[in-house]
Design a protein around this motif. Structure first.
Motif, PDB file in Angstrom:
ATOM      1  N   GLY A 177      -5.207  15.279  -1.677  1.00  0.00           N
ATOM      2  CA  GLY A 177      -6.327  14.512  -1.147  1.00  0.00           C
ATOM      3  C   GLY A 177      -6.075  13.013  -1.221  1.00  0.00           C
ATOM      4  O   GLY A 177      -6.401  12.262  -0.290  1.00  0.00           O
ATOM      5  N   GLU A 178      -5.472  12.565  -2.330  1.00  0.00           N
ATOM      6  CA  GLU A 178      -5.140  11.143  -2.486  1.00  0.00           C
ATOM      7  C   GLU A 178      -4.094  10.717  -1.462  1.00  0.00           C
ATOM      8  O   GLU A 178      -4.171   9.621  -0.894  1.00  0.00           O
ATOM      9  N   LEU A 179      -3.120  11.579  -1.227  1.00  0.00           N
ATOM     10  CA  LEU A 179      -2.078  11.271  -0.259  1.00  0.00           C
ATOM     11  C   LEU A 179      -2.657  11.161   1.147  1.00  0.00           C
ATOM     12  O   LEU A 179      -2.355  10.207   1.883  1.00  0.00           O
ATOM     13  N   VAL A 180      -3.479  12.120   1.514  1.00  0.00           N
ATOM     14  CA  VAL A 180      -4.089  12.109   2.848  1.00  0.00           C
ATOM     15  C   VAL A 180      -4.926  10.841   3.043  1.00  0.00           C
ATOM     16  O   VAL A 180      -4.834  10.170   4.080  1.00  0.00           O
ATOM     17  N   GLU A 181      -5.697  10.478   2.047  1.00  0.00           N
ATOM     18  CA  GLU A 181      -6.525   9.264   2.136  1.00  0.00           C
ATOM     19  C   GLU A 181      -5.646   8.019   2.290  1.00  0.00           C
ATOM     20  O   GLU A 181      -5.949   7.127   3.099  1.00  0.00           O
ATOM     21  N   ALA A 182      -4.557   7.961   1.533  1.00  0.00           N
ATOM     22  CA  ALA A 182      -3.655   6.805   1.615  1.00  0.00           C
ATOM     23  C   ALA A 182      -2.999   6.717   2.989  1.00  0.00           C
ATOM     24  O   ALA A 182      -2.839   5.623   3.541  1.00  0.00           O
ATOM     25  N   LEU A 183      -2.625   7.860   3.547  1.00  0.00           N
ATOM     26  CA  LEU A 183      -2.023   7.875   4.876  1.00  0.00           C
ATOM     27  C   LEU A 183      -3.045   7.497   5.951  1.00  0.00           C
ATOM     28  O   LEU A 183      -2.710   6.792   6.918  1.00  0.00           O
ATOM     29  N   GLN A 184      -4.273   7.951   5.797  1.00  0.00           N
ATOM     30  CA  GLN A 184      -5.324   7.599   6.762  1.00  0.00           C
ATOM     31  C   GLN A 184      -5.574   6.095   6.782  1.00  0.00           C
ATOM     32  O   GLN A 184      -5.719   5.494   7.852  1.00  0.00           O
ATOM     33  N   LYS A 185      -5.609   5.491   5.619  1.00  0.00           N
ATOM     34  CA  LYS A 185      -5.824   4.037   5.537  1.00  0.00           C
ATOM     35  C   LYS A 185      -4.671   3.287   6.191  1.00  0.00           C
ATOM     36  O   LYS A 185      -4.887   2.286   6.887  1.00  0.00           O
ATOM     37  N   TYR A 186      -3.458   3.756   5.962  1.00  0.00           N
ATOM     38  CA  TYR A 186      -2.301   3.147   6.605  1.00  0.00           C
ATOM     39  C   TYR A 186      -2.390   3.311   8.119  1.00  0.00           C
ATOM     40  O   TYR A 186      -2.196   2.345   8.876  1.00  0.00           O
ATOM     41  N   HIS A 224       0.835  -1.210   0.000  1.00  0.00           N
ATOM     42  CA  HIS A 224       0.000   0.000   0.000  1.00  0.00           C
ATOM     43  C   HIS A 224       0.866   1.256   0.000  1.00  0.00           C
ATOM     44  O   HIS A 224       0.604   2.201  -0.756  1.00  0.00           O
ATOM     45  N   VAL A 225       1.886   1.271   0.841  1.00  0.00           N
ATOM     46  CA  VAL A 225       2.775   2.436   0.897  1.00  0.00           C
ATOM     47  C   VAL A 225       3.455   2.643  -0.447  1.00  0.00           C
ATOM     48  O   VAL A 225       3.502   3.763  -0.976  1.00  0.00           O
ATOM     49  N   SER A 226       3.955   1.568  -1.027  1.00  0.00           N
ATOM     50  CA  SER A 226       4.690   1.668  -2.289  1.00  0.00           C
ATOM     51  C   SER A 226       3.817   2.133  -3.444  1.00  0.00           C
ATOM     52  O   SER A 226       4.243   2.939  -4.272  1.00  0.00           O
ATOM     53  N   LYS A 227       2.590   1.618  -3.498  1.00  0.00           N
ATOM     54  CA  LYS A 227       1.725   1.917  -4.640  1.00  0.00           C
ATOM     55  C   LYS A 227       0.860   3.158  -4.435  1.00  0.00           C
ATOM     56  O   LYS A 227       0.559   3.873  -5.404  1.00  0.00           O
ATOM     57  N   LYS A 228       0.433   3.411  -3.213  1.00  0.00           N
ATOM     58  CA  LYS A 228      -0.509   4.508  -2.963  1.00  0.00           C
ATOM     59  C   LYS A 228       0.153   5.737  -2.341  1.00  0.00           C
ATOM     60  O   LYS A 228       0.053   6.844  -2.876  1.00  0.00           O
ATOM     61  N   VAL A 229       0.849   5.536  -1.226  1.00  0.00           N
ATOM     62  CA  VAL A 229       1.447   6.682  -0.532  1.00  0.00           C
ATOM     63  C   VAL A 229       2.545   7.318  -1.373  1.00  0.00           C
ATOM     64  O   VAL A 229       2.542   8.531  -1.615  1.00  0.00           O
ATOM     65  N   ASN A 230       3.486   6.495  -1.837  1.00  0.00           N
ATOM     66  CA  ASN A 230       4.613   7.045  -2.595  1.00  0.00           C
ATOM     67  C   ASN A 230       4.155   7.751  -3.870  1.00  0.00           C
ATOM     68  O   ASN A 230       4.614   8.842  -4.204  1.00  0.00           O
ATOM     69  N   ALA A 231       3.248   7.111  -4.598  1.00  0.00           N
ATOM     70  CA  ALA A 231       2.777   7.691  -5.856  1.00  0.00           C
ATOM     71  C   ALA A 231       2.079   9.034  -5.616  1.00  0.00           C
ATOM     72  O   ALA A 231       2.311  10.006  -6.345  1.00  0.00           O
ATOM     73  N   ALA A 232       1.225   9.088  -4.598  1.00  0.00           N
ATOM     74  CA  ALA A 232       0.504  10.330  -4.301  1.00  0.00           C
ATOM     75  C   ALA A 232       1.459  11.417  -3.817  1.00  0.00           C
ATOM     76  O   ALA A 232       1.263  12.606  -4.109  1.00  0.00           O
ATOM     77  N   TYR A 233       2.489  11.019  -3.084  1.00  0.00           N
ATOM     78  CA  TYR A 233       3.489  11.989  -2.625  1.00  0.00           C
ATOM     79  C   TYR A 233       4.118  12.696  -3.817  1.00  0.00           C
ATOM     80  O   TYR A 233       4.197  13.931  -3.857  1.00  0.00           O
TER      81      TYR A 233
END
Length: 256
Positions: A151-160, A125-134
Motif C-alpha cells: 500500500g505504501e509503495l502504490v501510494e508513493a508511485l501514485q504521487k510520483y 521522493h523516489v529514493s526515500k519513498k518508492v525505493n524504501a517501500a519496494y
C-alpha cells in the motif's frame, strides 16, 4: 546466517547488458565500478549511456569487499566512479557530477531552474519513498506486513505519477527523474509475481509510463536476462539477502 549467501551470484551481465559491457571494456579516463544486478548501479549506468560518454565498465562483487575496491569506496558499495584518478560514489551524486563535468553531452536536467529543482525534489521522493517501500514489500514475510508495505509503495508511485508530464517526467525530455525510478520499474515484475503488485493499483497512465521506461534503449542496453535477477531476488523474498539495503530494511533503517 552465513555472509557467503550473497557471494555466489552470476558473475557478469547477460543479454543486452553483456553486449554493453563488452563495448566498454577498453581503458578510459572515466571508470564505472559496477555490479550488473544492482539497481543503484543501473541508474548511473543509464546516465552514462544517455549522455553517450566514453567510459570503462569494471565488474565488482560488492559482497566480497575486496581491498582494492575499498580504497575506491570505503563503504564497499556500487556504483563507484573514478575520473582522472579521483573517486566518487553514491549513484545520485555521481549522476549530478556527470551533469556538471560534461555539460557538452546530452543534458539530463532541464534548463529551467524551477523545473530542475522539481526534478530533484521527486528524485528525493523516489529514493526515500518508492525505493524504501519496494524493499519492505519484497522482504516482508507476514501477509499483513506485505499488504501494508505494498500500500505504501502504490501510494508513493501514485504521487510520483501525478507529477509526470508525459511521456517523460518533465515532458518531452528524458531526465534524471526517469533514470532514478527506471531500475525499480524494471524490477516490478518480482512484486507482480510474488507480492500481488498490479499496474491497476497505481492507475492513471502508469502502464503507459512503465512501458515507455522499459522500452527506452538505454534501459534495454543495461538490463540483464530476467532469470539471473530472479536468482538474486529470491533471497530478498525469503528475507535472507545480506546486502546493505536488505540489512537496513530488516532493521527498519533508512536505505544506505
Amino acid at each position: 546466517m552465513p555472509s557467503t549467501v550473497d557471494e555466489q551470484i552470476h558473475p557478469h551481465a547477460s543479454g543486452d547488458a553483456e553486449k554493453t559491457v563488452n563495448a566498454h571494456s577498453a581503458p578510459q579516463d572515466l571508470v564505472l565500478y559496477a555490479g550488473w544486478f544492482c539497481p543503484f548501479v543501473q541508474r548511473t549506468w543509464l546516465a552514462l549511456e544517455e549522455k553517450e560518454l566514453l567510459y570503462e565498465y569494471r565488474e565488482v562483487n560488492p559482497y566480497k569487499k575486496e581491498k582494492e575496491f575499498l580504497e575506491i569506496n570505503p563503504l564497499g558499495l556500487v556504483p563507484a566512479l573514478v575520473y582522472q584518478n579521483k573517486a566518487l560514489y553514491e549513484s545520485l551524486i555521481i549522476n549530478e557530477f556527470l551533469e556538471d563535468a560534461f555539460p557538452q553531452a546530452k543534458p539530463l536536467l532541464p534548463k529551467d531552474a524551477f523545473e530542475r529543482a522539481r526534478v530533484r525534489l521527486w528524485i528525493d521522493h523516489v529514493s526515500k519513498k518508492v525505493n524504501a517501500a519496494y524493499y519492505r514489500t519484497l522482504q516482508a514475510q507476514e501477509e499483513e506486513k506485505q499488504k501494508e508495505a505494498l500500500g505504501e509503495l502504490v501510494e508513493a508511485l501514485q504521487k510520483y505519477l501525478d507529477q509526470v508530464k508525459g511521456p517523460w517526467f518533465s515532458g518531452e525530455e528524458f531526465s534524471l527523474a526517469d533514470i532514478t525510478i527506471a531500475p525499480w520499474i524494471n524490477r516490478l515484475y518480482i512484486l507482480k509475481e510474488h507480492r500481488g503488485f498490479k499496474d491497476e493499483l497505481v492507475g492513471g497512465k502508469w502502464k503507459e509510463y512503465e512501458k515507455t521506461i522499459k522500452e527506452r534503449p538505454s534501459v534495454l542496453k543495461t538490463t540483464s536476462e530476467p532469470q539471473y535477477y530472479t536468482e538474486i531476488y529470491q533471497r530478498y523474498l525469503r528475507n535472507e539477502a545480506q546486502s546493505e539495503v536488505a540489512k537496513a530494511t530488516r532493521a527498519g533503517k533508512a536505505l544506505p
